[in-house]
Motif scaffolding. Structure first.
Motif, short mmCIF file in Angstrom:
data_model
loop_
_atom_site.label_atom_id
_atom_site.label_comp_id
_atom_site.label_asym_id
_atom_site.label_seq_id
_atom_site.Cartn_x
_atom_site.Cartn_y
_atom_site.Cartn_z
N VAL A 98 0.72 -1.13 0.06
CA VAL A 98 -0.05 0.16 -0.04
C VAL A 98 0.73 1.33 -0.15
N GLU A 99 2.24 1.32 0.73
CA GLU A 99 2.84 2.20 0.66
C GLU A 99 3.25 2.61 -0.99
N MET A 100 3.48 1.64 -1.63
CA MET A 100 3.82 1.99 -3.21
C MET A 100 2.62 2.46 -3.82
N LEU A 101 1.37 1.95 -3.57
CA LEU A 101 0.00 2.62 -4.26
C LEU A 101 0.06 4.10 -3.83
N ARG A 102 0.04 4.60 -2.42
CA ARG A 102 -0.17 5.59 -1.82
C ARG A 102 0.97 6.53 -2.61
N HIS A 103 2.36 6.24 -2.80
CA HIS A 103 3.28 6.83 -3.34
C HIS A 103 2.96 7.26 -4.85
N GLN A 183 3.17 -3.57 -12.62
CA GLN A 183 3.77 -4.92 -12.36
C GLN A 183 2.88 -5.55 -11.33
N GLU A 184 2.50 -4.73 -10.27
CA GLU A 184 1.52 -5.22 -9.20
C GLU A 184 0.20 -5.37 -9.52
N MET A 185 -0.16 -4.48 -10.38
CA MET A 185 -1.68 -4.53 -10.90
C MET A 185 -1.99 -5.98 -11.68
N VAL A 186 -0.94 -6.16 -12.41
CA VAL A 186 -0.78 -7.20 -13.55
C VAL A 186 -1.06 -8.49 -12.66
N LYS A 187 -0.11 -8.58 -11.54
CA LYS A 187 -0.27 -9.80 -10.79
C LYS A 187 -1.45 -10.15 -10.23
N LEU A 188 -2.17 -8.83 -9.69
CA LEU A 188 -3.49 -8.99 -9.05
C LEU A 188 -4.56 -9.35 -10.01
N ASP A 215 -0.55 -12.10 -23.76
CA ASP A 215 -0.79 -11.13 -24.85
C ASP A 215 -1.96 -10.22 -24.52
N PHE A 216 -2.46 -10.19 -23.10
CA PHE A 216 -3.52 -9.30 -22.76
C PHE A 216 -2.62 -7.87 -22.69
N THR A 217 -3.59 -6.66 -22.35
CA THR A 217 -3.24 -5.58 -22.59
C THR A 217 -3.56 -4.86 -21.24
N ALA A 218 -3.11 -3.86 -20.76
CA ALA A 218 -3.35 -2.65 -19.72
C ALA A 218 -2.88 -1.34 -19.64
N CYS A 219 -3.87 -0.64 -19.08
CA CYS A 219 -3.46 0.91 -19.40
C CYS A 219 -3.82 1.45 -17.99
N LEU A 220 -3.31 2.85 -17.76
CA LEU A 220 -3.64 3.39 -16.63
C LEU A 220 -4.19 4.88 -16.85
N ARG A 221 -5.31 5.17 -16.10
CA ARG A 221 -5.68 6.45 -16.30
C ARG A 221 -5.72 7.23 -14.72
N ALA A 222 -4.84 8.08 -14.65
CA ALA A 222 -4.84 8.85 -13.25
C ALA A 222 -5.96 10.13 -13.59
N GLU A 306 -10.12 18.83 -4.00
CA GLU A 306 -9.77 17.93 -5.18
C GLU A 306 -9.70 16.44 -5.08
N ARG A 307 -9.70 15.89 -6.07
CA ARG A 307 -9.74 14.28 -5.81
C ARG A 307 -8.97 13.53 -6.97
N VAL A 308 -7.93 12.82 -6.42
CA VAL A 308 -6.92 11.96 -7.41
C VAL A 308 -7.44 10.70 -7.39
N SER A 309 -7.47 9.86 -8.47
CA SER A 309 -7.86 8.40 -8.24
C SER A 309 -6.87 7.67 -9.42
N MET A 310 -6.49 6.50 -9.37
CA MET A 310 -5.72 5.89 -10.51
C MET A 310 -6.53 4.64 -10.74
N ALA A 311 -7.22 4.60 -12.05
CA ALA A 311 -7.79 3.59 -12.52
C ALA A 311 -6.83 2.77 -13.39
N TYR A 312 -6.86 1.30 -13.15
CA TYR A 312 -5.77 0.53 -13.85
C TYR A 312 -6.72 -0.46 -14.72
N PHE A 313 -6.63 -0.81 -15.96
CA PHE A 313 -7.71 -1.32 -16.87
C PHE A 313 -7.10 -2.57 -17.28
N TYR A 314 -7.46 -3.72 -17.11
CA TYR A 314 -6.85 -4.95 -17.31
C TYR A 314 -7.93 -5.52 -18.42
N ASN A 315 -7.32 -5.50 -19.55
CA ASN A 315 -7.97 -5.67 -20.99
C ASN A 315 -7.56 -6.79 -21.70
#
Ligand code: OGA
Ligand code: NI
Length: 368
Positions: A98-103, A183-188, A215-222, A306-315
């Motif tokens: 979680v430290e990594m996530l928060r950071h 990398q962590e999100m891919v593992k999850l 060969d799946f794909t993944a992307c991030l939207r902050a 303000e609000r900041v979120s990170m959405a990781y899309f596993y596609n």
């Protein structure tokens, strides 16, 4: 009407600049029709005495790593019910540091607080959406959402366009952070894909194979939702279902905003510290023939924070066909509800039209 996919239909205005300009009234472009405004549709405490207590399920997923068969099975049951009834759950004890996530999230916050000139270098276009953006969809005159974002292709590594990844100053030597987070999100993602396969009664790798295996794909939207002087008139992100496979959201735990549809109600997610919010996207709804639901959700903004979120899309891989899994249909004696389609074809819709509730996956439903 011919649509130009190369450029935005109107000059881009950064929501953050509007917010910081000190306006008291938001421009017309951001004012939603009354039926879409947050206050009118919100969960009404009158529906049941407990409705203020309603929250999406919170699931301890450490049972997925347990050697104890009954604990593993119980965890699968909880995840299965959440995917059917809500399309959403909050995963705790997920094994991601979680430290990594928060950071990582705070590094993105710092990025959004850079001077505008520094961010504009990464201005995105509707061709790939990669980079710094302020709208989804290319329809001229469309109502816009009160939010800016940064979009990055993360996986496989070969799709990373390092020119688009933020450099100095905040990302100086910290690009690795986003890479490590990915990398962590891919593992999850891999773990949850195995869990969902078992829940559907399939072999463990079935869903992952349907996504194209390795060969799946993944992307991030902050996502960055600046303070808004009239939060009752607009949304940070309009109602939509996520077009891909599965989404992992790391929210701003101090600032509520995400709402999930439950029947006719919008339920405001109360975030549990350190949880990752998991939701099913349209592709898993299709593969599971509607058994697992991709549920619409939206984001409210507020005037204080303000609000900041990170959405990781596993596609899935972009060019393979996605269709209801044959073995699942056979086992459950079901007819397929959706025709086959590649993810590349599918996501063009949202890239052109912007967020529109669940209209897409529903419009593809086979008549029967
Ligand atoms: C998304 C999304 C929710 C949030 O990015 O698709 O639904 O809370 N985000 O930012
Ligand atoms: Ni979403």
């Amino acid at each position: 009407m011919t649509l130009n996919l190369q450029t935005w239909p109107e000059p881009i205005v950064r929501v953050q600049s509007l917010s910081e300009s000190g306006i008291f009234k938001i421009p017309e472009t951001y004012i939603k029709p009354p039926s879409q405004r947050p206050s009118l549709n919100q969960s009404k405490p009158s529906i049941s005495p407990d409705s203020t207590q309603i929250n999406i399920p919170v699931i301890d997923i450490s049972g997925l790593f347990s050697a104890e068969a009954s604990r593993h099975a119980d965890t699968l049951d909880l995840i299965g019910s959440a995917c059917r009834d809500w399309g959403f759950f909050q995963a705790v004890n997920h094994g991601v540091p979680v430290e990594m996530l928060r950071h990582t999230r705070e590094t993105w916050r710092e990025f959004f607080h850079l001077r505008m000139e520094e961010k504009q270098v990464y201005a995105n276009s509707p061709v790939t959406y990669e980079g710094y953006g302020s709208r989804l969809g290319i329809e001229k005159g469309a109502k816009l959402d009160w939010g800016d974002y940064f979009f990055l292709n993360c996986f496989p590594e070969s799709v990373r366009d390092m020119e688009k990844w933020p450099r100095d100053p905040v990302f100086c030597n910290r690009k690795e952070l986003t890479a490590e987070y990915s990398q962590e999100m891919v593992k999850l993602g891999g773990r949850l894909m195995r869990a969902l396969s078992l829940i559907l009664g399939l072999r463990e790798n079935h869903l992952q194979d349907a996504f194209g295996g390795e060969d799946f794909t993944a992307c991030l939207r902050a996502n960055f939702y600046p303070k808004c002087p009239q939060p009752d008139l607009t949304l940070g992100l309009s109602s939509h279902s996520d077009p891909g496979g599965m989404t992992f959201l790391y929210p701003d735990e101090n600032v509520p905003g995400l709402q999930v549809r439950q029947g006719e109600m919008w339920v405001t997610v109360e975030t549990v510290p350190n949880a990752i919010i998991v939701n099913i996207g349209d592709q898993i709804q299709v593969l599971s023939n509607g058994k697992m639901k991709s549920v619409d959700h939206r984001v409210m903004v507020n005037s204080e924070k303000e609000r900041v979120s990170m959405a990781y899309f596993y596609n899935p891989k972009g060019d393979i066909f996605i269709e209801p899994i044959k073995e699942f249909l056979a086992k459950e004696k079901l007819k397929p509800l959706y025709p086959r389609m590649t993810y590349n074809e599918y996501r063009l819709f949202i890239r052109m039209n912007g967020p529109r509730g669940k209209s897409q996956v529903e419009s593809h439903k086979s008549p029967n």
